[in-house]
Design a protein around this motif. Sequence first.
Motif, PDB file in Angstrom:
ATOM      1  N   CYS A   1       0.841  -1.193   0.000  1.00 41.23           N
ATOM      2  CA  CYS A   1       0.000   0.000   0.000  1.00 41.23           C
ATOM      3  C   CYS A   1       0.877   1.244   0.000  1.00 41.23           C
ATOM      4  CB  CYS A   1      -0.922  -0.012   1.216  1.00 41.23           C
ATOM      5  SG  CYS A   1      -2.105   1.353   1.193  1.00 41.23           S
TER       6      CYS A   1
ATOM      7  N   GLY B   1      -0.698   4.745  -0.137  1.00 37.37           N
ATOM      8  CA  GLY B   1      -1.836   5.625  -0.308  1.00 37.37           C
ATOM      9  C   GLY B   1      -1.682   6.923   0.448  1.00 37.37           C
ATOM     10  N   CYS B   2      -2.717   7.270   1.198  1.00 38.58           N
ATOM     11  CA  CYS B   2      -2.710   8.551   1.900  1.00 38.58           C
ATOM     12  C   CYS B   2      -1.866   8.511   3.160  1.00 38.58           C
ATOM     13  CB  CYS B   2      -4.140   8.958   2.233  1.00 38.58           C
ATOM     14  SG  CYS B   2      -5.056   7.676   3.116  1.00 38.58           S
ATOM     15  N   CYS B   3      -1.588   7.324   3.668  1.00 32.56           N
ATOM     16  CA  CYS B   3      -0.790   7.180   4.898  1.00 32.56           C
ATOM     17  C   CYS B   3       0.424   6.272   4.666  1.00 32.56           C
ATOM     18  CB  CYS B   3      -1.653   6.618   6.030  1.00 32.56           C
ATOM     19  SG  CYS B   3      -2.998   7.727   6.496  1.00 32.56           S
ATOM     20  N   CYS B   4       0.177   5.078   4.173  1.00 30.62           N
ATOM     21  CA  CYS B   4       1.297   4.165   3.910  1.00 30.62           C
ATOM     22  C   CYS B   4       2.248   4.813   2.910  1.00 30.62           C
ATOM     23  CB  CYS B   4       0.796   2.853   3.331  1.00 30.62           C
ATOM     24  SG  CYS B   4      -0.319   1.912   4.394  1.00 30.62           S
TER      25      CYS B   4
ATOM     26  N   CYS C   1      -4.667   3.461  -1.239  1.00 31.89           N
ATOM     27  CA  CYS C   1      -5.127   3.138   0.121  1.00 31.89           C
ATOM     28  C   CYS C   1      -6.025   1.902   0.159  1.00 31.89           C
ATOM     29  CB  CYS C   1      -5.867   4.333   0.687  1.00 31.89           C
ATOM     30  SG  CYS C   1      -6.502   4.047   2.341  1.00 31.89           S
ATOM     31  N   LEU C   2      -5.696   0.997   1.064  1.00 36.67           N
ATOM     32  CA  LEU C   2      -6.474  -0.227   1.255  1.00 36.67           C
ATOM     33  C   LEU C   2      -7.482  -0.085   2.390  1.00 36.67           C
ATOM     34  CD1 LEU C   2      -3.625  -2.838   0.729  1.00 36.67           C
ATOM     35  CD2 LEU C   2      -5.573  -2.414  -0.780  1.00 36.67           C
ATOM     36  N   ASP C   3      -7.626   1.113   2.884  1.00 36.47           N
ATOM     37  CA  ASP C   3      -8.640   1.421   3.900  1.00 36.47           C
ATOM     38  C   ASP C   3      -8.354   0.748   5.239  1.00 36.47           C
ATOM     39  OD1 ASP C   3     -10.823   2.888   4.624  1.00 36.47           O
ATOM     40  OD2 ASP C   3     -12.307   1.476   3.856  1.00 36.47           O
ATOM     41  N   ALA C   4      -7.078   0.683   5.555  1.00 31.53           N
ATOM     42  CA  ALA C   4      -6.670   0.170   6.862  1.00 31.53           C
ATOM     43  C   ALA C   4      -5.546   1.057   7.391  1.00 31.53           C
ATOM     44  CB  ALA C   4      -6.223  -1.279   6.746  1.00 31.53           C
ATOM     45  N   CYS C   5      -5.739   2.350   7.245  1.00 29.71           N
ATOM     46  CA  CYS C   5      -4.656   3.312   7.500  1.00 29.71           C
ATOM     47  C   CYS C   5      -4.110   3.249   8.921  1.00 29.71           C
ATOM     48  CB  CYS C   5      -5.129   4.731   7.199  1.00 29.71           C
ATOM     49  SG  CYS C   5      -5.557   4.995   5.474  1.00 29.71           S
TER      50      CYS C   5
ATOM     51  N   VAL D   1       0.889  -0.932   5.290  1.00 28.17           N
ATOM     52  CA  VAL D   1       0.187  -2.205   5.114  1.00 28.17           C
ATOM     53  C   VAL D   1       0.770  -2.947   3.915  1.00 28.17           C
ATOM     54  CG1 VAL D   1      -2.031  -3.273   4.567  1.00 28.17           C
ATOM     55  CG2 VAL D   1      -1.941  -1.292   6.105  1.00 28.17           C
TER      56      VAL D   1
HETATM   57  S1  FES Z   1      -2.822   4.367   2.965  1.00 27.67           S
HETATM   58 FE1  FES Z   1      -2.408   2.261   3.325  1.00 27.67          FE
HETATM   59  S2  FES Z   1      -4.223   1.563   4.231  1.00 27.67           S
HETATM   60 FE2  FES Z   1      -4.649   3.637   3.820  1.00 27.67          FE
END
Ligand code: FES
Length: 137
Positions: free
Chosen positions: A25, A27-30, A62-66, A71
């Motif tokens: 992942c 995304g917005c956090c990972c 994002c896999l929605d497990a931020c 992740v």
């Molecule tokens: S950015 Fe990885 S789960 Fe949201």
Amino acid sequence: MSRRARAQAAVSSSAGAGRPTVTVCRGCCCGTAKIPRVDHTAQLAELRTALGDSASIRVVDCLDACEQANVIVVQPSPAGRRAGGRPVWLGLVNDRDVTADIAAWVEAGGPGPADPPGILDLYAFQPSRRVRQGIED
Ligand code: FES
């Protein structure tokens, strides 16, 4: 289709590959500065170097497990699935040692053919059914 749905569809579409798939992942956090003291670029490079042709590596949104960032999801090969392997979600993958443990496990065959190193139990988590269904069905 939302970015999240596209990311999950990308993960699902890898199920037919003849080798395990490592979904990373970003995304917005990972993979961002929200997760400090991690060289995210190096983490991905280390996985690619360690696994070579042993696995498919996919980078997804994002896999929605931020809350678990970073992740990584390890999906079995078709043979691994027939041997009982199932996708393993790993969270808080934020140091080089666990990245190396994941790579070693996948290189050994991943879910199904090989048992994960015991230390990975500390990183495994179960995402919500809604999140899981996007990848595992
Ligand atoms: S950015 Fe990885 S789960 Fe949201």
